[in-house]
Design a protein around this motif. Structure first.
Motif, PDB file in Angstrom:
ATOM      1  N   UNK A   1       0.823  -1.217   0.000  1.00 53.73           N
ATOM      2  CA  UNK A   1       0.000   0.000   0.000  1.00 53.73           C
ATOM      3  C   UNK A   1       0.857   1.267   0.000  1.00 53.73           C
ATOM      4  N   UNK A   2       1.864   1.411   0.892  1.00 52.34           N
ATOM      5  CA  UNK A   2       2.711   2.611   0.827  1.00 52.34           C
ATOM      6  C   UNK A   2       3.390   2.795  -0.523  1.00 52.34           C
ATOM      7  N   UNK A   3       3.846   1.708  -1.121  1.00 53.47           N
ATOM      8  CA  UNK A   3       4.524   1.824  -2.418  1.00 53.47           C
ATOM      9  C   UNK A   3       3.561   2.358  -3.476  1.00 53.47           C
ATOM     10  N   UNK A   4       2.352   1.836  -3.491  1.00 52.10           N
ATOM     11  CA  UNK A   4       1.354   2.278  -4.473  1.00 52.10           C
ATOM     12  C   UNK A   4       1.016   3.751  -4.273  1.00 52.10           C
ATOM     13  N   UNK A   5       0.793   4.164  -3.015  1.00 50.62           N
ATOM     14  CA  UNK A   5       0.386   5.542  -2.725  1.00 50.62           C
ATOM     15  C   UNK A   5       1.513   6.521  -3.050  1.00 50.62           C
ATOM     16  N   UNK A   6       2.734   6.218  -2.644  1.00 47.36           N
ATOM     17  CA  UNK A   6       3.867   7.109  -2.937  1.00 47.36           C
ATOM     18  C   UNK A   6       4.105   7.198  -4.441  1.00 47.36           C
ATOM     19  N   UNK A   7       4.020   6.079  -5.127  1.00 45.94           N
ATOM     20  CA  UNK A   7       4.205   6.078  -6.584  1.00 45.94           C
ATOM     21  C   UNK A   7       3.147   6.941  -7.262  1.00 45.94           C
ATOM     22  N   UNK A   8       1.900   6.793  -6.812  1.00 43.99           N
ATOM     23  CA  UNK A   8       0.815   7.597  -7.388  1.00 43.99           C
ATOM     24  C   UNK A   8       1.027   9.075  -7.116  1.00 43.99           C
ATOM     25  N   UNK A   9       1.485   9.414  -5.910  1.00 41.14           N
ATOM     26  CA  UNK A   9       1.742  10.814  -5.572  1.00 41.14           C
ATOM     27  C   UNK A   9       2.822  11.413  -6.470  1.00 41.14           C
TER      28      UNK A   9
END
Length: 484
Positions: free
Chosen positions: A246-254
């Motif tokens: 989840x953190x990887x997905x959110x940071x990547x999207x940001x």
């Protein structure tokens, strides 16, 4: 400029109306009940035990006290006080922006975006410690971002530092949220000055002062209970494979959205860098805590959304970017609103046994007794909200190969919680006892047998008879005091 405060008022009013019927969750309910117990004379670390540092309980003390003075439900007062905190945080950020002579448009955008992220995005996380702490430390991040642009935030920086210090005292892991941006600023400037700004010094002073107060006022919690928490509770954590996606997905999207909204693209010197660093700090805090609970994601989600939204500089964005951004925010909000119900509904069954019952639970899960006890207008008679230390000790004994000395230490911790339970039964005289049948919500475990292995506990429990099994919960009542 005045219109933005009308928008903020509308956002806060909407959040207030949404939260009033739904603010209670297990953690907030437990801490609020413990605050009330302290007002009734219990002493933390002596006859009241909480896994989290003392400020976690005292954070809700004003709400508990005001509720007694006004007669208003403490849950409602929690919401109102958090709204006041949000307004204070927005005011600090705006004053810093005014001192830095930022444009009216940028200040407007900042105020409205952060009001939404503070009040609406949290959803089911609203009012929890992580939410309160993130709202308190955001002015520090905003001021770091202002200094990143070689501007001066003015004297309000000291107030923001004090606020961040309180936030870190509430949740020490959140030091990463403010720490990474100032470390990055030091690297960017090739100077140690960002580490010793007035706000950084003020935050450090609060944290050090709080640590000294804990040593002086709560030695029992610090030197007796906290080591047991460190030995049993802290090691219970998810593996990295369950924490990182989840953190990887959110940071990547940001980062992807930042590249779309920033006119120069994303570079090291970009104005959004401190906000993105704060999001990465939030991700690191989530992984460090290791529990995987929804509310521990709030810092990551808030700053990951703030980084691109606060830096939209192009007036016309492609429709695909707008739709993608909207969908991303909705999905993150949905994730924060997820609340897994671990236990069946028990309110009517317990109220049929006793009106305003004295309630106790034998379990490692706080959600068995909370917020249930508040929903039925009962009285919690436990000295802790759950036998979490026992769960950690049992898992440590079963999943590793402890030495004889380590096993004796773990047995001592288990016996400590049995002694607590015995005192709760004798002093609290519960009308109803709820007994769990799972360990960590996944492994079958006979909590009644665990308690009854102590002869004195077995004698106390004989006064109760089992009246019903509901899912994973066994309900016991004292026939001499139950009302049918």
């Amino acid at each position: 400029m005045n219109q933005r405060w009308i928008i903020v008022a509308a956002i806060l009013l909407t959040a207030l109306l949404v939260q009033i019927p739904s603010v209670l969750n297990p953690d907030l309910s437990c801490l609020l009940s413990e605050a009330e117990e302290i007002l009734d004379g219990r002493k933390l670390g002596v006859d009241l035990f909480e896994l989290n540092p003392p400020l976690s309980i005292y954070l809700y003390m004003p709400a508990a006290l005001l509720a007694r003075l006004t007669g208003i439900a403490p849950e409602i007062i929690v919401i109102i006080l958090v709204m006041i905190e949000i307004i204070g945080s927005l005011f600090m950020i705006d004053r810093a922006a005014a001192a830095a002579k930022l444009g009216a448009g940028e200040r407007c955008l900042s105020t409205c975006v952060l009001a939404f992220l503070f009040a609406v995005l949290p959803s089911a996380v609203f009012g929890q410690r992580e939410h309160i702490a993130v709202v308190a430390l955001t002015p520090f991040v905003a001021i770091t971002a202002i200094r990143w642009r070689s501007l001066s935030p003015g004297a309000v920086a000291i107030l923001a530092g004090l606020s961040a210090g309180l936030a870190i005292s509430i949740k020490p892991q959140l030091a990463l949220v403010v720490g990474l941006p100032i470390i990055l600023a030091a690297i960017h400037q090739r100077s140690l000055r960002p580490l010793f700004t007035p706000e950084a010094c003020a935050a450090a002073a609060i944290v050090i002062g709080y640590g000294a107060l804990v040593v002086i006022i709560f030695p029992g919690w610090l030197f007796t209970y906290a080591p047991m928490v460190a030995a049993t509770y802290l090691p219970m954590r998810k593996n990295l494979a369950g924490l990182l996606p989840f953190p990887i997905v959110v940071i990547t999207a940001s980062i992807a959205f930042l590249r779309q909204v920033s006119p120069q693209g994303l570079k090291m010197g970009d104005d959004a860098t401190p906000w993105l660093a704060a999001a990465i700090g939030g991700a690191a805090s989530f992984v460090l805590q290791g529990k995987g609970w929804t509310y521990t994601l709030y810092a990551l989600c808030m700053f990951a959304i703030a980084a691109p939204l606060l830096h939209v500089r192009t007036k016309t964005l492609p429709v695909s970017v707008r739709i993608g951004g909207f969908v991303g925010v909705v999905l993150i909000g949905f994730c924060l609103s997820l609340s897994l119900r671990e236990f069946p509904s028990l309110e009517q069954r317990i109220q049929a046994l006793a009106k305003h019952p004295r309630l106790l639970a034998i379990t490692d899960h706080v959600a068995l007794g909370h917020p249930l006890v508040r929903q039925i207008d009962g009285t919690w008679v436990g000295s802790s909200c759950a036998q979490a230390l026992t769960a950690g000790a049992i898992l440590a004994q079963n999943n590793s190969q402890p030495t004889q000395e380590e096993r004796a230490k773990l047995d001592g911790i288990i016996n400590f919680e049995r002694r607590q339970l015995l005192a709760d039964l004798r002093n609290g005289r519960p009308d109803v006892i709820l007994v769990d049948t799972l360990l960590q919500s996944s492994v079958p475990f006979d909590w009644l047998a665990w308690a009854s292995s102590d002869p004195e506990l077995q004698m106390e429990l004989r006064r109760y008879r089992e009246v019903e099994d509901v899912g994973r919960v066994r309900i016991f009542a004292d026939p001499s005091r139950s009302e049918r």
